[in-house]
Design a protein around this motif. Structure first.
Motif, PDB file in Angstrom:
ATOM      1  N   ALA A   1     -37.467 -16.102  46.998  1.00 18.04           N
ATOM      2  CA  ALA A   1     -36.198 -15.405  47.225  1.00 18.04           C
ATOM      3  C   ALA A   1     -36.273 -14.567  48.492  1.00 18.04           C
ATOM      4  O   ALA A   1     -36.253 -13.346  48.450  1.00 18.04           O
ATOM      5  N   ASP A   2     -36.362 -15.249  49.631  1.00 17.41           N
ATOM      6  CA  ASP A   2     -36.520 -14.516  50.891  1.00 17.41           C
ATOM      7  C   ASP A   2     -35.187 -14.309  51.588  1.00 17.41           C
ATOM      8  O   ASP A   2     -35.113 -14.036  52.776  1.00 17.41           O
ATOM      9  N   HIS A   3     -34.109 -14.428  50.871  1.00 16.34           N
ATOM     10  CA  HIS A   3     -32.786 -14.452  51.455  1.00 16.34           C
ATOM     11  C   HIS A   3     -31.847 -13.888  50.408  1.00 16.34           C
ATOM     12  O   HIS A   3     -32.095 -14.042  49.209  1.00 16.34           O
ATOM     13  N   GLY A   4     -30.813 -13.193  50.819  1.00 16.87           N
ATOM     14  CA  GLY A   4     -29.943 -12.497  49.884  1.00 16.87           C
ATOM     15  C   GLY A   4     -29.414 -13.380  48.769  1.00 16.87           C
ATOM     16  O   GLY A   4     -29.435 -12.999  47.594  1.00 16.87           O
TER      17      GLY A   4
ATOM     18  N   LEU B   1     -41.141  -8.787  51.890  1.00 17.79           N
ATOM     19  CA  LEU B   1     -40.274  -9.423  50.900  1.00 17.79           C
ATOM     20  C   LEU B   1     -40.188  -8.557  49.646  1.00 17.79           C
ATOM     21  O   LEU B   1     -39.123  -8.392  49.056  1.00 17.79           O
TER      22      LEU B   1
ATOM     23  N   GLN C   1     -34.565  -6.992  57.834  1.00 14.93           N
ATOM     24  CA  GLN C   1     -34.609  -8.118  56.912  1.00 14.93           C
ATOM     25  C   GLN C   1     -36.017  -8.679  56.923  1.00 14.93           C
ATOM     26  O   GLN C   1     -36.689  -8.655  57.956  1.00 14.93           O
ATOM     27  N   ASN C   2     -36.465  -9.185  55.763  1.00 11.91           N
ATOM     28  CA  ASN C   2     -37.841  -9.665  55.708  1.00 11.91           C
ATOM     29  C   ASN C   2     -38.062 -10.925  56.535  1.00 11.91           C
ATOM     30  O   ASN C   2     -39.188 -11.313  56.786  1.00 11.91           O
ATOM     31  N   THR C   3     -36.984 -11.554  56.980  1.00 12.50           N
ATOM     32  CA  THR C   3     -37.135 -12.738  57.838  1.00 12.50           C
ATOM     33  C   THR C   3     -37.210 -12.367  59.315  1.00 12.50           C
ATOM     34  O   THR C   3     -37.356 -13.245  60.160  1.00 12.50           O
ATOM     35  N   ASN C   4     -37.123 -11.077  59.617  1.00  6.65           N
ATOM     36  CA  ASN C   4     -37.190 -10.652  61.022  1.00  6.65           C
ATOM     37  C   ASN C   4     -38.495 -11.108  61.676  1.00  6.65           C
ATOM     38  O   ASN C   4     -39.517 -11.231  61.005  1.00  6.65           O
ATOM     39  N   GLY C   5     -38.429 -11.307  62.979  1.00  3.60           N
ATOM     40  CA  GLY C   5     -39.656 -11.642  63.712  1.00  3.60           C
ATOM     41  C   GLY C   5     -40.191 -13.018  63.392  1.00  3.60           C
ATOM     42  O   GLY C   5     -41.363 -13.288  63.607  1.00  3.60           O
TER      43      GLY C   5
ATOM     44  N   GLU D   1     -26.479  -8.434  47.560  1.00  2.00           N
ATOM     45  CA  GLU D   1     -26.904  -7.589  48.683  1.00  2.00           C
ATOM     46  C   GLU D   1     -27.865  -8.331  49.596  1.00  2.00           C
ATOM     47  O   GLU D   1     -28.708  -9.058  49.152  1.00  2.00           O
TER      48      GLU D   1
ATOM     49  N   TYR E   1     -42.356 -15.136  65.966  1.00  2.00           N
ATOM     50  CA  TYR E   1     -42.642 -14.347  67.162  1.00  2.00           C
ATOM     51  C   TYR E   1     -44.040 -14.638  67.689  1.00  2.00           C
ATOM     52  O   TYR E   1     -44.276 -14.610  68.896  1.00  2.00           O
TER      53      TYR E   1
ATOM     54  N   ALA F   1     -32.169 -14.350  46.302  1.00  2.00           N
ATOM     55  CA  ALA F   1     -32.536 -13.190  45.493  1.00  2.00           C
ATOM     56  C   ALA F   1     -31.503 -12.999  44.386  1.00  2.00           C
ATOM     57  O   ALA F   1     -31.838 -12.681  43.237  1.00  2.00           O
TER      58      ALA F   1
ATOM     59  N   THR G   1     -30.570 -16.020  59.150  1.00  2.00           N
ATOM     60  CA  THR G   1     -31.139 -14.675  59.180  1.00  2.00           C
ATOM     61  C   THR G   1     -30.250 -13.765  60.029  1.00  2.00           C
ATOM     62  O   THR G   1     -29.516 -14.237  60.894  1.00  2.00           O
TER      63      THR G   1
ATOM     64  N   ASP H   1     -36.845  -7.187  48.354  1.00  2.00           N
ATOM     65  CA  ASP H   1     -36.441  -8.065  47.274  1.00  2.00           C
ATOM     66  C   ASP H   1     -35.461  -9.128  47.796  1.00  2.00           C
ATOM     67  O   ASP H   1     -34.545  -9.556  47.100  1.00  2.00           O
ATOM     68  N   GLY H   2     -35.658  -9.517  49.047  1.00  2.00           N
ATOM     69  CA  GLY H   2     -34.844 -10.574  49.628  1.00  2.00           C
ATOM     70  C   GLY H   2     -33.511 -10.120  50.208  1.00  2.00           C
ATOM     71  O   GLY H   2     -32.827 -10.891  50.855  1.00  2.00           O
ATOM     72  N   SER H   3     -33.145  -8.867  49.969  1.00  2.00           N
ATOM     73  CA  SER H   3     -31.828  -8.450  50.450  1.00  2.00           C
ATOM     74  C   SER H   3     -31.918  -7.827  51.848  1.00  2.00           C
ATOM     75  O   SER H   3     -32.981  -7.415  52.294  1.00  2.00           O
ATOM     76  N   THR H   4     -30.788  -7.795  52.518  1.00  2.00           N
ATOM     77  CA  THR H   4     -30.720  -7.277  53.873  1.00  2.00           C
ATOM     78  C   THR H   4     -30.476  -5.770  53.849  1.00  2.00           C
ATOM     79  O   THR H   4     -29.558  -5.307  53.195  1.00  2.00           O
TER      80      THR H   4
ATOM     81  N   SER I   1     -29.858  -3.848  61.213  1.00  2.00           N
ATOM     82  CA  SER I   1     -30.384  -4.028  59.867  1.00  2.00           C
ATOM     83  C   SER I   1     -31.858  -4.382  59.904  1.00  2.00           C
ATOM     84  O   SER I   1     -32.418  -4.660  60.944  1.00  2.00           O
TER      85      SER I   1
ATOM     86  N   GLU J   1     -31.189 -11.688  62.284  1.00  2.00           N
ATOM     87  CA  GLU J   1     -31.643 -11.723  63.665  1.00  2.00           C
ATOM     88  C   GLU J   1     -31.071 -12.922  64.420  1.00  2.00           C
ATOM     89  O   GLU J   1     -30.542 -12.782  65.523  1.00  2.00           O
TER      90      GLU J   1
END
Lengths: 339, 346
Positions: free
Chosen positions: B61-64, A159, A261-265, B346, A268, B67, B220, A163-166, A259, B222
C-alpha cells in the motif's frame, strides 16, 4: 627549446607554461575538453528546443522551470559526486529523500512550522548519512551493500510513517518559497539553494584539504592511509555529506510539490549516478567534477523539458535518455584517450 | 502420493485443538459442504451467520488508493463478528505474493480475496486456490482466466476515461475549437491505456473538441508536479485537463498554482479526500473527479462472506453471488460531492 631572449611581456602567462611539465597542461586541456563537450551537448539541446518550440522553450519562465526542476536532483547529485569521487556509491539517496520528506511533513512536525520542517528534513538526512557512514567506514561494509540496506529500510520506514497516504503541507511559509513570483535576489529560491550548494561543493572539492583527501581516498585508499589521511573518518564524513544533501533536497521537494509522499525521490540514485558519470566523475573513484555533474543534471532536465514541450511520450523519452547516456560516455572515453 | 495426506493430517493435528470429529469434517472439501446447504439460499445480510475465515492478500500500500483498499477491507471485516480476516503483508513482488497466498491456502481459510500486484502473473496461484476448494474473490486487477476466481469485482478504467470525457465534453460543447489535455498515469500499466482509450472514445462525440497533448506521470505527487509544470509551459491555452489520478493530482494542482493558471477546468480520477474537498470549496480549477472507488475492497469482503456462508446477494433473485461485478465510475462534482465525502481516501 631556447628561452625567449627578451623578457616576456606577460610574465604571469608565459613563465608557468615554460616551467610546468606537459602532463599538467594535458590534464588542464583534457578537463576543458570534457566540460566543453558537455556545454556543447547542452547548447545543442537548447538549439533543438529553440527550433522545435521557440515560443515555449526560449521563455524566461521555462528557463526558471528547468532550473527549478533540476534543483532537487541537482543537490542530491552534488553529494553523490563526492561519494563517487571517493570510490564509493550511495544507492540510498532516493529513499533518504523520501524518508526525510515524509518525516518533515507529518502532522507533528508541521506544528513547528517552517523551521520544524527544515530542521527535521536535514536532521533525518544527516542521520541516515551517519548510519551509512558508520556501517561503511567502521563496520567495514561495502558501500553498495550498506546503502542498499539503507534504501530498503528508509523506504519501508517512509511507508510506515505515511501508511501510504500523501502528507499535504499546510505551513504557509514553506509553500510561499515555491510560488511563481517568489524571488530571492531575482532568483527562484530553489534555484538559489541549488546554486549555493553547487558553489560550496565546488570549493569543498577543489579548494580544501577535505576535497584533496576525498580524491586521494578514491584514487588509492592504501596510499592515502600511508600518507596520513584518516581514511575511515573521511569516508564517514562523505556519507554524512551525501545524507545532508538528501535532507536539503527533501526540503526543496516539499516546497516544490507542497507535500511529502513515500514515493518521493523515486530512482534518484540512478539519476544522480548517471549525471555524475556523464559529467566525468570516475565510477572507480579518484576523479570528480562538480561542474560536470551539474551540467549532467541540466542536460537531463533540459531533455525532459524539450520532450514534454513537444508532447513526446514517456517510452520515447526513456529510449532517448538511455541513448544520451551512452553517447556522452563514449564522447568522454574519446576525449580521455586523446591525452 | 502417500506423503500428501500424511502431511496434511499432521498439519491438522497440530492446528486443530478440538477433537477428531472436527478433523473428519475438515477432510471433506468445501464445495461439497456447500451443496449440502439448504436449497433456497438466503441473501447475505448483516445478521451473523456461520463463522467465515477470509484470507486477504494485496499489493504494497504505497499509494493513497491502495492504502484505502486495505483499510476498507479491514474495517468491513470488523463489522461482522463471525468474520475472521487473515491479512498478509502487502507486496509488489510476484514471488512474494504467491508465497503469501500459498500460506493462506495452507491455513485453509474459507475464502480468499486477492488483489494481485500483477493479475496475469498470479493466475496460477489463483487456480491453485480454487483447486484446493477455496473460492477466490479476485479484486480489481483481473486474473488471466475465469477458472482462477469465483467472482471478480473491480473498477472500470475504460469507464473512468469515458465519463471524464463526457463530463468535459458536456461542459465544453458550446465552445468552438476547444482544446483538451491529458495527464495520464503510469504508461506501462494496462489500466492507463484503458483510461486513455475511454477518454478518446468519449471525445469522439464532440467534434469541436481536440486533444492537443498527453503526458504520462507516475501516480506520485512528485511526478504529477513535474509533468504538469511542463504541460502548462507547453500549452499556453487549453480549456480542460483530465488527470488520471488524484494522488498525482496533488502535485498537478501545485504546479497549476505555481504557474498561476486558472483558465481551464480540471477533472481528476480515483476519489481522494483532498480532491473532494477542493471540489466542494470550488475555488480552483478542479471541478470534478471520476471515481475508482476503494470501497470495492469492502464489497469484496461482503462477497467473500456471502460465498463462505453459501448465500446470494441481497436485492438480486439469484441464489449465488454474481461471477463478476464492475463498479460504476461515477462523476463527482460540486452537486453530489457531499454524498461521496466519507469514501474519500487520504
Amino acid at each position: 627549446m631556447t628561452q625567449p631572449v627578451s623578457p616576456p611581456r606577460d610574465s604571469a602567462d608565459k613563465v608557468p607554461s615554460a616551467v610546468t611539465p606537459p602532463a599538467w597542461r594535458g590534464m588542464l586541456f583534457r578537463a576543458d575538453v570534457r566540460t566543453l563537450s558537455l556545454l556543447g551537448v547542452l547548447a545543442a539541446l537548447v538549439l533543438i528546443g529553440g527550433i522545435t518550440k521557440p515560443d515555449e522553450f526560449l521563455d524566461t519562465r521555462n528557463l526558471q522551470l528547468v532550473l527549478t526542476q533540476a534543483s532537487v536532483i541537482g543537490v542530491v547529485t552534488v553529494g553523490m559526486t563526492f561519494v563517487i569521487t571517493s570510490g564509493g556509491i550511495d544507492l540510498s539517496v532516493g529513499a533518504i529523500v523520501a524518508l526525510a520528506s515524509v518525516w518533515a511533513t507529518t502532522v507533528a512536525t508541521q506544528e513547528y512550522g517552517f523551521a520544524g520542517i527544515l530542521f527535521t528534513a536535514v536532521l533525518v538526512g544527516v542521520g541516515c548519512g551517519l548510519v551509512n557512514g558508520l556501517l561503511i567506514a567502521y563496520g567495514g561494509m561495502v558501500p553498495f551493500i550498506a546503502t542498499l540496506a539503507m534504501l530498503a529500510s528508509a523506504r519501508g520506514l517512509a511507508l510506515q510513517i505515511t501508511d501510504g497516504s500523501t502528507q499535504i503541507v499546510t505551513v504557509d511559509g514553506v509553500l510561499d518559497l515555491g510560488e511563481r513570483d517568489a524571488y530571492v535576489l531575482g532568483i527562484p529560491p530553489l534555484v538559489l539553494v541549488f546554486a549555493v550548494v553547487t558553489i560550496i561543493g565546488w570549493l569543498l572539492l577543489n579548494r580544501t584539504t577535505f576535497g584533496r583527501r576525498t580524491v586521494a581516498v578514491g584514487g588509492n585508499s592504501e596510499a592515502a592511509r600511508l600518507a596520513g589521511i584518516d581514511v575511515r573518518r573521511q569516508r564517514l564524513y562523505l556519507y554524512l555529506l551525501s545524507g545532508l544533501c538528501c535532507g536539503i533536497a527533501a526540503f526543496l521537494l516539499i516546497i516544490l510539490s507542497g507535500s511529502g509522499q513515500n514515493t518521493n525521490g523515486n530512482l534518484y540514485e540512478l539519476d544522480a549516478i548517471a549525471a555524475a558519470i556523464i559529467g566525468g566523475t570516475l565510477l572507480s573513484g579518484g576523479r570528480g567534477t562538480i561542474v560536470g555533474s551539474v551540467l549532467g543534471v541540466l542536460i537531463f532536465t533540459t531533455i525532459t523539458n524539450i520532450f514534454a514541450l513537444n508532447n513526446l511520450q514517456s517510452d520515447v523519452q526513456q529510449i532517448a535518455k538511455g541513448a544520451i547516456i551512452v553517447a556522452a560516455v563514449l564522447v568522454q572515453r574519446r576525449t580521455a584517450s586523446t591525452t | 502420493m502417500t506423503q500428501l495426506p500424511t502431511r496434511r493430517g499432521l498439519l491438522f493435528g497440530t492446528a486443530a485443538v478440538s477433537a477428531g470429529a472436527l478433523l473428519a469434517g475438515c477432510t471433506s472439501n468445501e464445495p461439497k459442504e456447500k451443496e449440502q446447504a439448504a436449497d433456497p439460499q438466503p441473501a447475505a445480510d448483516d445478521k451473523p451467520g456461520k463463522p467465515v475465515t477470509i484470507g486477504f492478500a494485496g499489493p504494497q500500500a504505497d499509494h493513497g488508493w491502495l492504502a484505502a483498499i486495505n483499510s476498507n477491507a479491514k474495517s468491513r471485516a470488523e463489522r461482522y463478528e463471525e468474520v475472521t480476516l487473515e491479512i498478509t503483508e502487502g507486496s509488489n513482488d510476484t514471488a512474494t505474493q504467491i508465497g503469501q497466498i500459498e500460506t493462506l491456502i495452507n491455513k485453509k481459510v474459507d475464502v480468499l480475496v486477492i488483489l494481485p500486484a500483477d493479475g496475469k502473473a498470479l493466475t496460477q496461484v489463483g487456480l491453485k486456490a480454487m483447486r484446493a476448494g477455496i473460492p477466490v474473490v479476485n479484486l480489481d486487477r483481473i486474473f488471466n482466466t475465469p477458472q482462477a476466481y469465483r467472482c471478480w469485482i473491480g473498477g472500470d478504467n475504460y469507464g473512468m476515461g469515458l465519463n471524464a470525457g463526457h463530463y468535459i465534453g458536456e461542459r465544453l460543447k458550446d465552445k468552438q475549437n476547444a482544446r483538451v489535455i491529458e495527464l495520464a498515469g503510469l504508461d506501462n500499466l494496462e489500466l492507463t491505456k484503458q483510461r486513455t482509450q475511454g477518454f478518446d472514445d468519449a471525445l469522439k462525440n464532440y467534434p469541436n473538441i481536440r486533444k492537443v497533448a498527453r503526458q504520462a506521470a507516475e501516480f506520485t505527487v512528485e511526478s504529477g508536479q513535474a509533468k504538469m509544470a511542463q504541460l502548462l509551459q507547453a500549452q499556453s491555452n487549453f480549456d480542460a485537463l483530465w488527470n488520471h489520478d488524484d494522488d498525482q493530482g496533488v502535485g498537478a494542482l501545485r504546479a497549476i498554482e505555481q504557474a498561476g493558471r486558472d483558465d481551464f477546468l480540471m477533472v481528476g480520477g480515483a476519489g481522494a479526500l483532498s480532491a473532494f474537498q477542493a471540489i466542494k470549496q470550488d475555488d480552483g480549477v478542479l471541478k470534478a473527479t471520476v471515481l475508482y472507488p476503494p470501497t470495492m475492497a469492502a464489497s469484496a469482503i461482503d462477497l467473500a462472506r456471502a460465498l463462505g456462508q453459501g448465500k446470494g446477494v441481497g436485492g438480486l433473485a439469484e441464489f449465488e453471488i454474481p461471477a463478476s461485478l464492475t463498479l460504476y465510475s461515477a462523476v463527482v462534482d460540486k452537486a453530489n460531492v457531499d454524498q461521496y465525502m466519507s469514501t474519500g481516501f487520504e
